[in-house]
Design an enzyme around this catalytic site. Structure first.
Site, short mmCIF file in Angstrom:
data_model
loop_
_atom_site.label_atom_id
_atom_site.label_comp_id
_atom_site.label_asym_id
_atom_site.label_seq_id
_atom_site.Cartn_x
_atom_site.Cartn_y
_atom_site.Cartn_z
CD GLU A 91 -3.26 0.30 0.53
OE1 GLU A 91 -2.89 1.26 -0.16
OE2 GLU A 91 -4.45 0.05 0.75
CG ASP A 92 -0.94 4.81 -1.45
OD1 ASP A 92 -1.64 4.05 -0.73
OD2 ASP A 92 -1.45 5.71 -2.13
CG ASP A 95 -6.01 8.65 5.96
OD1 ASP A 95 -5.74 9.07 7.09
OD2 ASP A 95 -6.73 9.27 5.16
CE LYS A 123 -2.52 10.87 5.95
NZ LYS A 123 -3.65 11.48 5.16
CB VAL A 145 1.56 13.08 1.87
CG1 VAL A 145 1.94 13.45 3.28
CG2 VAL A 145 0.94 11.69 1.82
P1 IMP Z 1 -7.56 4.57 4.02
O1 IMP Z 1 -8.20 5.80 4.58
O2 IMP Z 1 -6.55 3.97 4.98
O3 IMP Z 1 -8.60 3.58 3.59
O4 IMP Z 1 -6.73 5.04 2.73
C1 IMP Z 1 -7.24 4.84 1.45
C2 IMP Z 1 -6.36 5.40 0.39
O5 IMP Z 1 -6.52 6.81 0.40
C3 IMP Z 1 -4.84 5.19 0.46
O6 IMP Z 1 -4.42 3.95 -0.04
C4 IMP Z 1 -4.38 6.32 -0.43
O7 IMP Z 1 -4.42 5.94 -1.79
C5 IMP Z 1 -5.40 7.40 -0.15
N1 IMP Z 1 -4.85 8.39 0.80
C6 IMP Z 1 -5.03 8.47 2.12
N2 IMP Z 1 -4.36 9.52 2.63
C7 IMP Z 1 -3.74 10.11 1.58
C8 IMP Z 1 -2.87 11.25 1.46
O8 IMP Z 1 -2.49 11.93 2.42
N3 IMP Z 1 -2.45 11.53 0.19
C9 IMP Z 1 -2.80 10.81 -0.91
N4 IMP Z 1 -3.60 9.74 -0.83
C10 IMP Z 1 -4.06 9.39 0.41
#
Ligand code: IMP
Length: 185
Positions: A91-92, A95, A123, A145
């Site tokens: 995963e990148d 969040d 995060k 980010v």
């Molecule tokens: P989740 O909120 O953990 O489900 O994150 C879902 C997806 O949102 C991540 O895999 C990212 O692709 C995107 N994402 C969350 N935070 C950021 C950020 O700060 N910058 C860019 N993409 C984000």
């Protein structure tokens, strides 16, 4: 700027060496979650020396930008064989944790021998679902980010470094909402 490319590469190299050690003799498969993880995954793959394979999957959320587990849609080619294999999800950024939590509920249906998670960024302040991330590059505070694969409205992924952007930057760079017109006959 949060992280320069050189620092990112150093950290990714260290992750690669840890995975080399942990997965020796197990031929793991990196399952890359598109789109954000594509650059991180390429660099990680190049820094892993043990034999491994790479596959791709997509997670999309229907409707608006709000991610919630009941609007998520996981797309992975049925021909990708995970049965009996050691899968590492790439995963990148984690969040809220909703995406990873969802994938971790869906993937056991493919019967991998083991399933681990790896994220370039963590995060934790915004976490809604608690998820285990075995390999983490950097832990960051609650900020948005861009760069190194991560986007704002599909742009900026190509920036080599990782930047945190503030509300006024977001306002300045936000694309106007798409106007959809319907033709009536
Ligand atoms: P989740 O909120 O953990 O489900 O994150 C879902 C997806 O949102 C991540 O895999 C990212 O692709 C995107 N994402 C969350 N935070 C950021 C950020 O700060 N910058 C860019 N993409 C984000």
């Amino acid at each position: 700027m949060l992280f320069k490319r050189a620092e990112i590469l150093k950290t990714v190299g260290a992750l690669g060496r840890t995975i080399d050690r942990d997965y020796k003799g197990r031929n793991p498969v990196l399952l890359v979650i598109l789109k954000g993880a594509h650059i991180f995954a390429a660099e990680l793959s190049l820094s892993i020396e043990i034999p491994h394979e790479t596959e791709f999957a997509t997670l999309s959320s229907y409707g608006d930008n709000v991610v919630s587990s009941n609007t998520l849609h996981f797309l992975m080619d049925n021909n990708i064989e995970l049965h009996g294999r050691h899968a590492i999800l790439i995963e990148d950024i984690v969040d809220t944790g909703l995406s990873l939590d969802y994938i971790l509920k869906v993937l056991p249906g493919r019967n991998p021998a083991s399933l681990a998670t790896c994220a370039l960024l963590n995060k934790p302040e915004r976490r809604i679902e608690s998820v285990e991330i075995r390999y983490v590059g950097f832990t960051i505070p609650n900020c948005y980010v861009i760069g190194h694969g991560m986007d704002f409205q599909q742009g900026w992924r190509h920036l080599p470094d990782i930047w945190a952007v503030n509300a006024s930057w977001i306002k300045r760079n936000a694309k106007p909402p798409e106007v959809i017109t319907y033709k009536t006959q």
